[in-house]
Design a protein around this motif. Structure first.
Motif, mmCIF file in Angstrom:
data_model
loop_
_atom_site.group_PDB
_atom_site.id
_atom_site.type_symbol
_atom_site.label_atom_id
_atom_site.label_comp_id
_atom_site.label_asym_id
_atom_site.label_seq_id
_atom_site.Cartn_x
_atom_site.Cartn_y
_atom_site.Cartn_z
ATOM 1 N N UNK A 217 135.815 -18.820 169.418
ATOM 2 C CA UNK A 217 135.755 -20.710 168.547
ATOM 3 C C UNK A 217 136.746 -21.386 169.631
ATOM 4 N N UNK A 218 135.731 -22.227 170.283
ATOM 5 C CA UNK A 218 136.301 -22.735 171.261
ATOM 6 C C UNK A 218 137.395 -23.620 171.049
ATOM 7 N N UNK A 219 137.532 -24.885 170.247
ATOM 8 C CA UNK A 219 137.897 -25.016 168.893
ATOM 9 C C UNK A 219 139.780 -24.382 169.024
ATOM 10 N N UNK A 220 139.678 -23.510 168.969
ATOM 11 C CA UNK A 220 141.135 -22.449 169.300
ATOM 12 C C UNK A 220 141.713 -22.093 170.324
ATOM 13 N N UNK B 4 133.198 -30.415 182.906
ATOM 14 C CA UNK B 4 133.385 -31.216 182.068
ATOM 15 C C UNK B 4 134.786 -32.227 182.473
ATOM 16 N N UNK B 5 135.258 -31.506 182.371
ATOM 17 C CA UNK B 5 137.179 -32.141 182.663
ATOM 18 C C UNK B 5 137.892 -30.549 183.533
ATOM 19 N N UNK B 6 139.004 -30.769 183.939
ATOM 20 C CA UNK B 6 140.072 -29.889 183.911
ATOM 21 C C UNK B 6 140.941 -30.489 182.900
ATOM 22 N N UNK C 138 140.611 -30.635 171.889
ATOM 23 C CA UNK C 138 139.732 -32.066 171.079
ATOM 24 C C UNK C 138 139.078 -32.612 172.445
ATOM 25 N N UNK C 139 140.162 -33.044 173.084
ATOM 26 C CA UNK C 139 139.966 -34.794 173.204
ATOM 27 C C UNK C 139 139.534 -33.880 175.290
#
Length: 838
Positions: free
Chosen positions: A89-92, A172-174, A96-97
């Protein structure tokens, strides 16, 4: 779930394969043995589990199995288990930002087993495609039902970054991500079904006319079609090159005291955390001024990073840790922007600023090209170099000079020139030749050479016959000319333009390309003959701006070059101290220069006087013992695209204790050069490109010194023959000692000690103790020479002058020093503590 890769409709990428892939849930009892082997292989170091034993791996897999947020999967190909997948689950894991995620997003890690032998061609690419399809396929059809796949590889893992890009992932971002108690700097990227099916990887695997190279997790398929000229300039690859060069710039600018990072403060600051705050003092347009007003501190830029400072103020910076911010806004890393931000501190003249920025741009482009080629499997890694031949190692070097930031400027080379003649490409070429009238050219011959011997050495019989025929066909007599080699770039850009009048009046007669194939060396203007095993190196002029100089070659200097080489070789060959250390020189035996041009009749010297000259140097392969290997000394400072150091690999392969290996190297390198200074007032330019090391069973046992004629000096009053007198440079004892302190300690050993310390092979403290040991042994063996012939050299002094290389280039990127008076051109930044002081 079993999928026949040739028939599975949801995965068009599999159309050309006939392999059967099975993906099943992990079983710790069954799978821990295999996965332990995979996780502890050096190629899996980014998983941070190489330290685990089999029991630890079993416990880890059990924790994954029991987790509500992650799952483990084992994959097999044709019934053989060969990869491990984790979905989660990516949110773990991902803030989130960085990427707002939902229940339909799926995180993925993939580990492919190390290849068994040569592996299966194209296997890794097909596994990658199958795993992505597995993540995106609906649950009712045996997949994981993801809407998007999200990955967060370490930013240093260049191989997987390139593979992700080819599979359709978009960065997306580092972000800094915690992996248990460890943190990593990750490049978070996403891919959905549409991205994947439109990807380069799918297109590649659908092609039947493509030969796929493979076979492990650091190789990417190589397209047989015409490559995209600019493919290496993609955002992912360039971001890695930028991060590396920014880290090097921060390290070397701090080393030269051009910047002064300070320890970070605050609750979360660690003992090795540093801050560099740069005030926004540069010119701004109206928009920039308004933007700066929105930020605290007037819009200043702050760099944060983790680093250890080793002896000789050597900053070992963790590249992953570097962040750049203006206020609370995180900015991308950009080496050129860093230099602009630091322009006042670096004191770069405004009229030369753009030239320096262009050299930085060229350095970055070169790094990106080498990186892109490496992750495609087109360049050897450090492990491969253990068994590579001399010229493969020469072409494998990536860093350039370890101290200079802008070290691959090569202003004058086009992209096609770069691909043909840059040494890191390892391509061969045929050198151009021109006949120069004897009246306006001078051939200088070393001891034992006459003109016939030189001609036999420098050219093949077929080339001599070819050029004689071409001279006669022009209505001229071959006996009226000397044959002068010319770099192909020089022939194209300079010969018919700068020397048009000389050609028109018949003093120069272009003859076209020779027949022998030559490979460019790291020094850019030197070539190694790949056709004739006993042929010499040839060094020619090249009017390309690179690292502070136009790379010319002086006909005036060429007149005395063979005589200087013979004198140095006689001194080295008759002193048993050099023989005991295995130290020899590669003589420049013959040289030729043309002076009939108008540029030689001006009142003062100029770069155009150095555009038509050449020298021929001995080939080390002709004197090696059976079983010996030679490598450029620059290879000891080389890290491959995986971050693996060649020096560390050599020590591992040798089976010797690191201390013993370093002792042997210092005995071959430092000991003879210290003796040359103290016993003979003789100094060389002993940087990595100028020495060739002899290896026996991966241990350094000797060295060849090269580039003698232009880069040797006698610093005392000893008698010299008249034709050698020009190498005399009388300087005080403190400056004599800089030939060791600056050129060897700071220029080479500082970097090698930092590599071995960072790799955990040998601490920097232990390394410098070994260096001091060499000086102790020398003093014990030669007490009468411990302070040199004049008694004015102290290599164990408490401090020494801190001579700075980048300061020279920043002051004048067009001509760093006056070649005729280098000592007076040097720039210092106070003094530095001697790591081997008494």
């Amino acid at each position: 779930m079993t999928t026949d890769l040739i028939n599975d409709a949801p995965t068009p990428a599999m159309a050309s394969s006939a392999l059967t892939v099975d993906i099943r849930a992990v079983d710790p009892a069954r799978d821990s043995k295999n996965i332990h082997v995979w996780l502890t292989h050096p190629r899996a170091h980014y998983w941070q589990m190489t330290h685990l034993d089999e029991s630890g791996v079993r416990d880890y897999l059990g924790a994954v199995l029991d987790s509500a947020d992650e799952n483990g999967w084992v994959g097999s190909v044709d019934g053989v288990d060969c990869f491990y997948v984790e979905t989660y689950l990516p949110s773990t894991l991902i803030p989130h930002d960085v990427v707002p995620t939902g229940p339909d997003d799926i995180g993925m890690h993939l580990l492919v087993a190390p290849p068994d032998g040569d592996g299966v061609r194209g296997l890794t690419n097909q596994i990658m495609a199958e795993v992505i399809d597995f993540c995106l396929r609906p649950i009712e059809r045996g997949g994981r039902g993801g809407r998007r796949v999200i990955v967060e590889p370490d930013v240093r893992n260049t191989a997987i970054l390139e593979k992700n890009r080819a599979a359709g992932f978009s960065p997306v971002s580092e972000a800094t991500i915690m992996m248990g108690e460890e943190r990593k700097r990750a490049l978070v990227s996403v891919c959905d079904r549409e991205d994947f099916e439109a990807s380069e990887l799918v297109a590649l695997l659908n092609r039947e006319d493509v030969e796929v190279v493979s076979s492990d997790d650091v190789h990417l398929a190589s397209l047989a079609a015409t490559p995209d000229t600019y493919s290496h300039l993609n955002p992912d690859t360039f971001a890695i090159a930028q991060r590396h060069l920014v880290a090097k710039a921060l390290s070397e600018f701090a080393h030269e005291r051009l910047i002064a990072p300070v320890p970070a403060t605050g609750q979360n600051a660690g003992p090795n955390d540093w801050i560099l705050k740069i005030e926004d003092t540069g010119p701004k347009d109206a928009g920039q001024s308004e933007d700066a007003a929105e930020f605290p501190d007037g819009g200043c830029v702050t760099y944060s990073f983790t680093a250890r400072v080793l002896p000789l103020e050597h900053w070992v910076i963790d590249e992953v840790s570097i962040t750049r911010r203006r206020g609370d806004t995180q900015l991308g890393l950009d080496a050129q922007e860093l230099v602009v931000e630091l322009q006042d501190a670096l004191d770069i003249p405004e009229n030369l600023m753009s030239t320096y920025l262009e050299e930085l741009a060229s350095t970055l482009a070169s790094s990106a090209f080498k990186l892109a080629e490496a992750v495609k499997g087109r360049r050897p890694d450090s492990t491969d170099l253990l068994t590579s031949d001399f010229q493969s190692t020469e072409a494998a070097m990536t860093e350039g000079h370890p101290g200079f930031i802008a070290n691959n400027g090569r202003i004058g080379f086009s992209l096609s020139d770069y691909r043909k003649w840059a040494p890191e490409n390892g391509r061969t070429t045929r050198i151009e030749w021109v006949a120069a009238t004897r009246e306006h050219s001078q051939l200088s011959l070393g001891q034992g050479f006459d003109e016939a011997a030189h001609t036999d050495w420098a050219l093949s019989a077929e080339e001599r016959e070819l050029f004689d025929t071409r001279i006669r066909s022009a209505g001229r007599d071959p006996e009226d000319f000397h044959l002068l080699p010319v770099h192909p770039w020089q022939a194209d850009h300079r010969l018919a333009i700068s020397f048009a009048a000389d050609i028109a009046r018949g003093d120069l007669l272009p003859l076209g390309a020779g027949l022998d194939e030559h490979q460019p060396q790291q020094s850019l203007r030197t070539f190694f003959n790949r056709t004739r095993a006993d042929a010499p190196y040839v060094k020619v002029a090249l009017a390309v701006q690179n690292m502070g100089f136009l790379r010319g070659l002086s006909p005036k200097y060429m007149r005395d070059t063979p005589a200087i080489n013979d004198w140095v070789a006689e001194l080295i060959g008759t002193d048993p101290v050099f023989g005991d250390a295995g130290f020899r020189v590669l003589r420049e035996r013959t040289a030729l220069g043309y002076t009939g041009d108008v540029y030689h009749r001006t009142q003062e010297t100029n770069p155009h006087r150095k555009m038509l000259a050449a020298l021929w140097r001995e080939n080390p392969l002709t004197v090696l013992e059976p079983g010996q290997q030679v490598v450029t000394m620059a290879s000891l400072l080389h890290r491959d695209h995986r971050g693996v150091a060649f020096a560390s690999e050599l020590i591992r392969a040798s089976g010797r204790a690191p201390e013993d290996w370093v002792r042997s190297y210092l005995r071959a390198y430092l000991h003879p050069l210290v003796h040359a200074l103290l016993a003979h007032d003789l100094v060389f330019m002993p940087h990595g490109e100028n020495l060739i090391l002899i290896l026996d069973d991966h241990v350094v046992t000797g060295a060849f010194m090269k580039d003698i004629g232009e880069e040797v000096a006698v610093l005392g009053h000893r008698d010299l023959p008249g034709d050698v007198e020009r190498i005399r440079a009388l300087v005080p004892g403190e400056e004599k000692a800089l030939s060791v302190f600056t050129d060897m300690f700071d220029g080479v050993l500082r970097h090698l000690g930092g590599i071995l310390d960072a790799d955990g092979v040998l601490s920097s403290e232990a390394f410098w103790i070994l260096v001091a040991e060499v000086l102790d042994h020398y003093e014990a063996e030669h007490p009468e020479l411990a302070h040199g012939l004049a008694g004015d050299v102290d290599l164990r002094a408490e401090r020494f002058a801190h001579s700075c290389l980048n300061r020279l280039q920043l002051r004048n990127t067009v001509q760093m020093v006056d070649i005729g008076n280098q000592a007076e051109s040097l720039l210092y930044a106070g003094t530095m503590r001697n790591p081997v002081a008494r």
